[in-house]
Design an enzyme around this catalytic site. Structure first.
Site, PDB file in Angstrom:
ATOM      1  CB  VAL A  46      -0.995  -0.094   1.093  1.00 33.98           C
ATOM      2  CG1 VAL A  46      -1.612   1.488   1.493  1.00 33.98           C
ATOM      3  CG2 VAL A  46      -1.751  -1.120   0.814  1.00 33.98           C
ATOM      4  CG  ASP A  51       9.466   0.216   5.408  1.00 28.59           C
ATOM      5  OD1 ASP A  51       8.400   0.060   4.881  1.00 28.59           O
ATOM      6  OD2 ASP A  51       9.849  -0.810   6.435  1.00 28.59           O
ATOM      7  CE  LYS A  75       9.420  -3.816   2.099  1.00 30.92           C
ATOM      8  NZ  LYS A  75       7.941  -4.047   2.823  1.00 30.92           N
ATOM      9  CG  PHE A  80     -11.324   0.890  -1.005  1.00 36.21           C
ATOM     10  CD1 PHE A  80     -12.157   0.369  -0.334  1.00 36.21           C
ATOM     11  CD2 PHE A  80     -11.325   2.376  -0.922  1.00 36.21           C
ATOM     12  CE1 PHE A  80     -12.879   0.590   0.626  1.00 36.21           C
ATOM     13  CE2 PHE A  80     -12.232   2.902  -0.071  1.00 36.21           C
ATOM     14  CZ  PHE A  80     -13.019   2.240   0.716  1.00 36.21           C
ATOM     15  CD  GLU A  85      -0.943  -7.711  -2.231  1.00 32.61           C
ATOM     16  OE1 GLU A  85      -0.809  -8.801  -2.685  1.00 32.61           O
ATOM     17  OE2 GLU A  85      -1.194  -7.111  -1.259  1.00 32.61           O
ATOM     18  CG  ASN A 139     -11.789  -5.938   1.798  1.00 31.10           C
ATOM     19  OD1 ASN A 139     -11.924  -5.143   0.879  1.00 31.10           O
ATOM     20  ND2 ASN A 139     -10.476  -5.963   2.271  1.00 31.10           N
ATOM     21  CB  ALA A 192     -16.957 -21.106  -8.981  1.00 30.00           C
ATOM     22  CB  CYS A 225      -6.560  -7.921   2.177  1.00 31.39           C
ATOM     23  SG  CYS A 225      -5.432  -6.630   2.106  1.00 31.39           S
TER      24      CYS A 225
HETATM   25  P1  NAD Z   1       3.225  -4.911   4.021  1.00 32.24           P
HETATM   26  O1  NAD Z   1       3.496  -5.611   5.067  1.00 32.24           O
HETATM   27  O2  NAD Z   1       3.410  -4.757   2.427  1.00 32.24           O
HETATM   28  O3  NAD Z   1       3.935  -3.327   4.243  1.00 32.24           O
HETATM   29  C1  NAD Z   1       3.840  -2.611   5.416  1.00 32.24           C
HETATM   30  C2  NAD Z   1       5.235  -2.017   5.691  1.00 32.24           C
HETATM   31  O4  NAD Z   1       5.256  -1.312   6.764  1.00 32.24           O
HETATM   32  C3  NAD Z   1       6.286  -2.849   5.729  1.00 32.24           C
HETATM   33  O5  NAD Z   1       7.451  -2.672   4.567  1.00 32.24           O
HETATM   34  C4  NAD Z   1       6.969  -2.788   7.091  1.00 32.24           C
HETATM   35  O6  NAD Z   1       8.744  -2.634   7.131  1.00 32.24           O
HETATM   36  C5  NAD Z   1       6.640  -1.324   7.291  1.00 32.24           C
HETATM   37  N1  NAD Z   1       6.652  -0.879   8.774  1.00 32.24           N
HETATM   38  C6  NAD Z   1       6.303  -1.797   9.837  1.00 32.24           C
HETATM   39  N2  NAD Z   1       6.396  -1.099  10.907  1.00 32.24           N
HETATM   40  C7  NAD Z   1       6.874   0.315  10.606  1.00 32.24           C
HETATM   41  C8  NAD Z   1       7.147   1.430  11.451  1.00 32.24           C
HETATM   42  N3  NAD Z   1       7.030   1.514  12.732  1.00 32.24           N
HETATM   43  N4  NAD Z   1       7.757   2.484  10.965  1.00 32.24           N
HETATM   44  C9  NAD Z   1       7.907   2.386   9.396  1.00 32.24           C
HETATM   45  N5  NAD Z   1       7.553   1.139   8.683  1.00 32.24           N
HETATM   46  C10 NAD Z   1       7.038   0.276   9.129  1.00 32.24           C
HETATM   47  O7  NAD Z   1       1.648  -4.326   4.140  1.00 32.24           O
HETATM   48  P2  NAD Z   1       0.643  -3.592   3.085  1.00 32.24           P
HETATM   49  O8  NAD Z   1      -0.078  -5.031   2.311  1.00 32.24           O
HETATM   50  O9  NAD Z   1       1.075  -2.566   2.330  1.00 32.24           O
HETATM   51  O10 NAD Z   1      -0.714  -3.378   4.031  1.00 32.24           O
HETATM   52  C11 NAD Z   1      -0.517  -2.240   4.932  1.00 32.24           C
HETATM   53  C12 NAD Z   1      -1.888  -1.891   5.458  1.00 32.24           C
HETATM   54  O11 NAD Z   1      -2.865  -1.661   4.392  1.00 32.24           O
HETATM   55  C13 NAD Z   1      -2.653  -3.059   6.220  1.00 32.24           C
HETATM   56  O12 NAD Z   1      -3.561  -2.518   7.198  1.00 32.24           O
HETATM   57  C14 NAD Z   1      -3.585  -3.899   5.215  1.00 32.24           C
HETATM   58  O13 NAD Z   1      -4.758  -4.379   5.597  1.00 32.24           O
HETATM   59  C15 NAD Z   1      -3.765  -2.400   4.097  1.00 32.24           C
HETATM   60  N6  NAD Z   1      -4.297  -2.797   2.769  1.00 32.24           N
HETATM   61  C16 NAD Z   1      -3.561  -3.684   2.269  1.00 32.24           C
HETATM   62  C17 NAD Z   1      -4.016  -3.680   1.042  1.00 32.24           C
HETATM   63  C18 NAD Z   1      -3.124  -4.944  -0.015  1.00 32.24           C
HETATM   64  O14 NAD Z   1      -3.603  -5.235  -0.876  1.00 32.24           O
HETATM   65  N7  NAD Z   1      -1.941  -5.271   0.548  1.00 32.24           N
HETATM   66  C19 NAD Z   1      -5.038  -3.171   0.379  1.00 32.24           C
HETATM   67  C20 NAD Z   1      -5.825  -2.371   0.986  1.00 32.24           C
HETATM   68  C21 NAD Z   1      -5.426  -2.097   2.582  1.00 32.24           C
END
Ligand code: NAD
Length: 440
Positions: free
Chosen positions: A11, A30, A35, A153, A156, A209, A253, A261
């Site tokens: 995200v 990050d 990373k 929203f 991926e 969702n 299906a 998620c």
């Molecule tokens: P991710 O694991 O891909 O990325 C999260 C990042 O945050 C990681 O790179 C991690 O190193 C970093 N991080 C963690 N703690 C940290 C801190 N204290 N300071 C700085 N960086 C930190 O996760 P994601 O898939 O991007 O999801 C993030 C949020 O978005 C979640 O709540 C998820 O439910 C939501 N979300 C995800 C998607 C999806 O398709 N992946 C879609 C919509 C919403």
């Protein structure tokens, strides 16, 4: 505008790149140094179509940069987005420790007279905004800030177009000053903006969702009825989907929903509703159907191969969906591990997910190969588990030649049953009639 995104994952990184693309100056933060180093070296730690070019272009234009310092990010930005993980706990409720930690860290670096909008983009339970506000205030009594909810929203696999052309942007806030800044952030996207209070915005994400998961479980339950009655779920889905009140999307299906998620968000919504004293029992049924769907598929493999021990099985697809390298909570991987547990000899191929599956050792015992045809060599069954487009261009007669037995379990209704039967495959799809294979 000057923006900061804390958390540079699926995200955060894609949002950061898209914000930069429309002209904002973006700092992506990050705390995973590997990373940040990779990003500085021009390497993109995730696969998302179009992302690499977008990042490169905006880094070169000096609109996008990366750091491990929250202070740097917060100092240089009017709006600070939080996009850190919100993983599930054993009971299904959300682990909010990442969010809480970031709230404290923001509090620690906010300077007097520095107004900031703190935006929750992570998927969080309703009322989290209030907790973030309280936490920042507790750790920095003089901080001048507002908290806004702005759920994401994106899907991926199509995250870049989803972010550049969203169906809607939801902004939940209780402060006019913060809302005005948020509207400015999103102005260049020319998308409908829905402004709500913070709690409603937070709830929209879990409700959306859960509804999508419900649609998936609905058609999967229908697929079981189709199998029992000889009907074809693809035709039934087409017929249902032509009704504009229902729509065709998410009526495919398959093996059930997975990924990082849906499973966690549905479990979270159940936990949230339980917590609020209004149990959402319908969603428990959605989860049950999802589990059953996977079990039915594994059972059909067992029914065909009898004992799985020592059976050579090829698997195409390990990611939870195509066009991503994300293998978190992937149903294909769960299935592969079940086959391994029962003693099968599994060889798998995935165009983008192989590396992460190996890196995190997600399916120990599975041989992961670089070529789909290599995977099927000598196989007694082929499982199509993720519907990567490239599988459509693999010559099926060659696949058949390489296999020991031409038995295909299509977990995504990817192939055409008539073609498969004509080619002599014993073909099992989901919720579709079984056609006898033409004799060779
Ligand atoms: P991710 O694991 O891909 O990325 C999260 C990042 O945050 C990681 O790179 C991690 O190193 C970093 N991080 C963690 N703690 C940290 C801190 N204290 N300071 C700085 N960086 C930190 O996760 P994601 O898939 O991007 O999801 C993030 C949020 O978005 C979640 O709540 C998820 O439910 C939501 N979300 C995800 C998607 C999806 O398709 N992946 C879609 C919509 C919403």
């Amino acid at each position: 505008m000057d923006l900061c995104i804390i958390g540079s994952g699926y995200v955060g990184l894609v949002s950061g790149a898209c914000f930069a693309e429309v002209g904002h100056n973006v700092v992506c933060v990050d705390n995973d140094q590997r990373k940040v180093d990779a990003l500085h070296a021009g390497k993109i730690p995730i696969y998302e179509p179009g992302l690499e070019e977008l990042v490169q272009r905006n880094v070169a234009a000096k609109r996008l940069r990366f750091t491990n310092s929250i202070e740097d990010g917060v100092d240089h930005s009017q709006v600070v987005f939080i996009a850190v993980p919100t993983p599930p706990q054993a009971d299904g409720s959300v682990d909010l420790s990442f969010i809480e930690r970031v709230a404290r860290e923001i509090a620690g670096v906010l300077k007097p007279g520095q107004y900031r909008v703190v935006v929750d983009k992570s998927t969080v339970p309703v009322k989290t905004g209030e907790k973030v506000t309280d936490t920042i205030k507790r750790y920095n009594t003089g901080a001048d800030f507002d908290v806004v909810s702005n759920p994401e929203f994106l899907r991926e696999g199509s995250a870049v177009p989803d972010l550049m052309k969203p169906d809607r942007i939801v902004i939940g806030g209780n402060s006019d000053r913060a809302l005005a800044l948020m509207k400015k952030v999103y102005e260049p996207f020319n998308a409908p903006i829905l402004v709500t209070d913070v709690s409603s915005a937070e709830l929209i994400k879990h409700a959306a969702n859960s509804f999508l998961a419900l649609k998936i479980s609905y058609i999967n339950a229908v697929s079981a009825i189709c199998e029992a009655s000889g009907a074809d779920v693809e035709k039934v889905a087409a017929g249902i989907g032509m009704d504009r009140r229902i729509g065709r999307n998410f009526l495919n299906a398959g093996l059930g929903y997975g990924g990082s998620c849906f499973p966690k968000d549905i479990a979270a919504f159940i936990a949230i509703s339980d917590d609020l004293g209004v149990p959402f029992t319908l969603l428990k049924e959605v989860q049950r159907i999802n589990r059953d769907q996977k079990e039915r598929y594994i059972k059909s493999i067992r029914d065909a191969l009898w004992v799985l021990r020592d059976k050579k099985i090829a698997v195409w697809g390990l990611t939870f969906k195509p066009d991503t390298d994300d293998v978190r909570n992937s149903v294909p991987i769960e299935i592969v591990n079940e086959l391994i547990k029962e003693g099968a000899i599994v060889t798998a191929y995935d165009p983008k997910g192989a590396e992460k599956a190996k890196e995190y050792n997600l399916c120990p015992g599975v041989k992961i190969v670089d070529c789909p045809l290599e995977a099927v060599k000598g196989a007694e069954a082929l499982l199509l588990a993720t519907e990567w487009k490239e599988f459509a261009s693999i010559p099926l007669d060659e696949v058949k030649k390489q296999m020991h037995t031409p038995l295909v379990f299509d977990g995504r209704n990817f192939f055409d049953p008539t073609t498969m039967a004509e080619l002599g495959f014993i073909y099992r799809a989901i919720g579709r009639p079984i056609l006898p294979p033409k004799a060779a």
